[in-house]
Design a protein around this motif. Structure first.
Motif, PDB file in Angstrom:
ATOM      1  N   LYS A   1       2.115   6.814  -6.820  1.00  0.00           N
ATOM      2  CA  LYS A   1       1.080   7.763  -7.256  1.00  0.00           C
ATOM      3  C   LYS A   1       1.482   9.195  -6.932  1.00  0.00           C
ATOM      4  N   THR A   2       2.071   9.410  -5.751  1.00  0.00           N
ATOM      5  CA  THR A   2       2.521  10.750  -5.359  1.00  0.00           C
ATOM      6  C   THR A   2       3.621  11.223  -6.300  1.00  0.00           C
ATOM      7  N   SER A   3       4.550  10.359  -6.617  1.00  0.00           N
ATOM      8  CA  SER A   3       5.637  10.699  -7.527  1.00  0.00           C
ATOM      9  C   SER A   3       5.102  11.081  -8.903  1.00  0.00           C
ATOM     10  N   ALA A   4       4.140  10.305  -9.397  1.00  0.00           N
ATOM     11  CA  ALA A   4       3.550  10.589 -10.713  1.00  0.00           C
ATOM     12  C   ALA A   4       2.822  11.933 -10.696  1.00  0.00           C
ATOM     13  N   ALA A   5       2.084  12.211  -9.608  1.00  0.00           N
ATOM     14  CA  ALA A   5       1.345  13.471  -9.508  1.00  0.00           C
ATOM     15  C   ALA A   5       2.308  14.656  -9.471  1.00  0.00           C
ATOM     16  N   LEU A   6       3.377  14.535  -8.700  1.00  0.00           N
ATOM     17  CA  LEU A   6       4.360  15.622  -8.614  1.00  0.00           C
ATOM     18  C   LEU A   6       5.061  15.836  -9.952  1.00  0.00           C
TER      19      LEU A   6
ATOM     20  N   THR B   1       0.836  -1.208   0.000  1.00  0.00           N
ATOM     21  CA  THR B   1       0.000   0.000   0.000  1.00  0.00           C
ATOM     22  C   THR B   1       0.872   1.260   0.000  1.00  0.00           C
ATOM     23  N   LEU B   2       1.900   1.263   0.846  1.00  0.00           N
ATOM     24  CA  LEU B   2       2.793   2.429   0.915  1.00  0.00           C
ATOM     25  C   LEU B   2       3.575   2.607  -0.392  1.00  0.00           C
ATOM     26  N   SER B   3       3.966   1.513  -1.005  1.00  0.00           N
ATOM     27  CA  SER B   3       4.682   1.570  -2.270  1.00  0.00           C
ATOM     28  C   SER B   3       3.796   2.178  -3.360  1.00  0.00           C
ATOM     29  N   GLN B   4       2.539   1.741  -3.420  1.00  0.00           N
ATOM     30  CA  GLN B   4       1.612   2.293  -4.413  1.00  0.00           C
ATOM     31  C   GLN B   4       1.361   3.774  -4.161  1.00  0.00           C
ATOM     32  N   ALA B   5       1.205   4.145  -2.890  1.00  0.00           N
ATOM     33  CA  ALA B   5       0.984   5.562  -2.557  1.00  0.00           C
ATOM     34  C   ALA B   5       2.183   6.398  -2.987  1.00  0.00           C
ATOM     35  N   GLY B   6       3.378   5.888  -2.777  1.00  0.00           N
ATOM     36  CA  GLY B   6       4.586   6.604  -3.180  1.00  0.00           C
ATOM     37  C   GLY B   6       4.666   6.771  -4.688  1.00  0.00           C
TER      38      GLY B   6
END
Length: 179
Positions: A150-155, A143-148
């Protein structure tokens, strides 16, 4: 006015040498230091004058050399920040090769060996290994890996949009200035 950055600081200016000073007398009437003849005193004054002139010349030469060195550094792209980085790197290398650092590193190595071979450490390691194999840990990690990601892609998307907008603004300013 006194210029403290002047290579002549502390020296009497040549323009003031022939101005009479109140209470001053000629060298013939001044009291000689004990044990010196008038000739010896005059020789010392001449030598002092020569040494002071050499100091003045050396200050001028040093100032010119410093200006030249700064110009060469500027041409080579060496900035004070780069010099600081080089000095820190060299300092760190000196620290790493010092006897104190080497002995401390060896001592930490010995302590590490003792700690990692202790029963408490081995038991804690086994417990952590068991935890890392558990389903709850694996699910949290995923879950944390996926969140990271997605955050990276958004940034990344935001950064691209900002860069594009700044480029558009530059183009707009450049074309309006050209008109």
């Amino acid at each position: 006015d006194i210029n403290l950055n002047s290579p002549n600081k502390g020296l009497v200016s040549d323009t003031m040498t022939d101005v009479p000073v109140e209470g001053a007398t000629s060298s013939a009437n001044t009291m000689l230091p004990t044990g010196l003849t008038e000739e010896e005193s005059e020789e010392l004054r001449i030598e002092l004058s020569k040494v002071e002139e050499e100091i003045h010349t050396l200050r001028q030469v040093l100032s010119a050399k410093e200006r030249h060195a700064n110009e060469l550094k500027r041409k080579l792209g060496l900035s004070p920040l780069n010099e600081l980085k080089q000095n820190l790197t060299k300092g760190w290398q000196d620290v790493q090769t010092s006897n104190a650092f080497v002995k401390t590193t060896e001592k930490f190595g010995e302590w590490n060996e003792k700690v990692t071979s202790s029963d408490l450490y081995l038991s804690a390691s086994a417990t952590l290994e068991d935890i890392s194999r558990s389903e709850a840990y694996k699910k949290t990690q995923e879950t944390l890996s996926q969140a990271g990601q997605k955050t990276s892609a958004a940034l990344s998307t935001v950064g691209t949009a900002i860069s594009r907008r700044i480029g558009d603004m530059r183009y707009s300013i450049a074309t309006s200035a050209y008109r």
